[in-house]
Design an enzyme around this catalytic site. Structure first.
Site, PDB file in Angstrom:
ATOM      1  N   ILE A  77     -28.838  39.976 -67.570  1.00  0.00           N
ATOM      2  CA  ILE A  77     -28.125  39.177 -66.564  1.00  0.00           C
ATOM      3  C   ILE A  77     -27.745  37.795 -67.137  1.00  0.00           C
ATOM      4  CG2 ILE A  77     -28.502  37.917 -64.391  1.00  0.00           C
ATOM      5  CD1 ILE A  77     -28.030  40.754 -63.778  1.00  0.00           C
ATOM      6  N   GLN A 108     -27.118  37.038 -70.161  1.00  0.00           N
ATOM      7  CA  GLN A 108     -26.104  37.093 -71.226  1.00  0.00           C
ATOM      8  C   GLN A 108     -24.729  37.442 -70.664  1.00  0.00           C
ATOM      9  OE1 GLN A 108     -28.004  40.120 -73.528  1.00  0.00           O
ATOM     10  NE2 GLN A 108     -29.752  38.818 -74.009  1.00  0.00           N
ATOM     11  N   HIS A 109     -24.679  37.586 -69.343  1.00  0.00           N
ATOM     12  CA  HIS A 109     -23.433  38.088 -68.745  1.00  0.00           C
ATOM     13  C   HIS A 109     -23.175  37.326 -67.442  1.00  0.00           C
ATOM     14  CE1 HIS A 109     -20.405  41.328 -68.466  1.00  0.00           C
ATOM     15  NE2 HIS A 109     -20.577  41.265 -67.175  1.00  0.00           N
ATOM     16  N   PHE A 110     -22.868  36.021 -67.447  1.00  0.00           N
ATOM     17  CA  PHE A 110     -22.323  35.312 -68.587  1.00  0.00           C
ATOM     18  C   PHE A 110     -23.130  34.032 -68.792  1.00  0.00           C
ATOM     19  CE2 PHE A 110     -18.922  37.801 -66.790  1.00  0.00           C
ATOM     20  CZ  PHE A 110     -18.363  38.395 -67.896  1.00  0.00           C
ATOM     21  N   LEU A 114     -24.285  37.939 -63.733  1.00  0.00           N
ATOM     22  CA  LEU A 114     -23.756  39.085 -62.983  1.00  0.00           C
ATOM     23  C   LEU A 114     -24.352  40.369 -63.541  1.00  0.00           C
ATOM     24  CD1 LEU A 114     -19.926  38.267 -63.021  1.00  0.00           C
ATOM     25  CD2 LEU A 114     -21.517  37.896 -61.130  1.00  0.00           C
TER      26      LEU A 114
END
Lengths: 130, 169
Positions: free
Chosen positions: B31, B33-35, B46
């Protein structure tokens, strides 16, 4: 349903299944070498044809299923007996060019858009299975 | 980390439908790492759509496998459609509702609806749809040197699955 009407519906199936353009789906186009269908696309095409035309397609009826019997395949080539079996099971396909070089890996190359249209035409004319 | 993208199975209509859920947590590394935060703005954690597709593939794959009591090696063959309309954020739950459209010896085609539950509003909202085809690999890959044992639905998987499935009636 006329042959042209069948061709139009088959074209829609192949456009959806393979992501090709309408004008690429000509009667002589080969599913693998021209339309870049891979083995798993054949399963998708079978499912979509069933939905589009409202009939059931048995395994090995439209495309050959696993040929494991050494009587039918030897040293990677389809035997005379195997070729006879394919011709009997799949009258909608022209195997003449395949017969000259019957390597098993080439068998998917025999399927053209026209052979699918022939197959659907035969299915629509035959009485539904009970 | 285990590659399990569903937490529990809510409903199972044998040979027809399977419904699974997953809760999205800020504790999950992916979660963050995104974003990540960057020059363009603060972090915007997300649930990645690709992992929601994986969650649906696991849900539908279990459904297809269950039809033949997990005796077939069921592999994802083709994603024929995947669309996502909204984001899913930490704190929400995801529901994967998978249905078998067609099945035979060669494999199965499935459709799926993905929804997200917002605990603050108490509302489920549809956020995506999928169409996935599965292959019974032994029936389609003649000539490949595949192991005899079922590497898709192994003992470890079946042990976990027994905890996920609702009590059999």
């Amino acid at each position: 349903m006329s042959r042209d009407e069948v061709l139009e519906k088959v074209r829609g199936v192949l456009v959806d299944a393979l992501g090709v353009d309408d004008d690429e789906v000509t009667p002589t186009a080969r599913l693998t070498t021209d339309l870049h269908a891979e083995s798993i696309d054949f399963l998708d095409i079978v499912f979509r044809l069933e939905k589009a035309f409202g009939f059931k397609i048995g395994q090995g009826e439209l495309f050959p299923d696993n040929i494991n019997d050494p009587k039918y395949v030897k040293d990677g080539k389809v035997t005379v007996e195997g070729l006879a079996l394919l011709r009997q099971r799949m009258p909608h396909v022209d195997f003449s060019s395949f017969a000259a070089d019957p390597r098993l890996e080439r068998v998917s190359e025999v399927f053209t858009v026209g052979s699918l249209v022939d197959f659907v035409g035969r299915k629509l004319q035959s009485p539904p299975e009970s | 980390m285990r590659w399990l993208w569903i937490d529990s199975i809510l409903d199972h209509e044998p040979q027809k439908r399977l419904v699974a859920i997953k809760s999205v947590s800020l504790a999950e590394d992916h979660i963050h790492q995104h974003f990540e935060a960057g020059p363009d703005g603060p972090a915007q954690p997300l649930m990645p759509a690709s992992l929601m597709l994986e969650g649906m593939a696991q849900t539908a794959g279990i459904l297809v496998g269950s039809v033949r009591d997990f005796s077939e090696k069921v592999i994802l063959a083709k994603v024929t459609h995947a669309s996502f309309e909204r984001d899913v954020t930490p704190g929400q739950s995801i529901k994967y509702d998978a249905v078998i459209e067609r099945m035979d010896d060669a494999g199965a085609s499935t459709t799926g609806v993905i929804s997200a539950f917002d605990h603050r509003s108490g509302v489920w909202t549809e956020i995506g749809r999928t169409e996935i085809i599965f292959s019974h690999v032994d029936k389609n890959m003649s000539g490949l040197d595949l192991p005899d044992h079922n590497f898709v639905f192994g003992e470890n998987f079946r042990s976990i699955l027994s905890q996920l499935l609702p009590a059999r009636q």
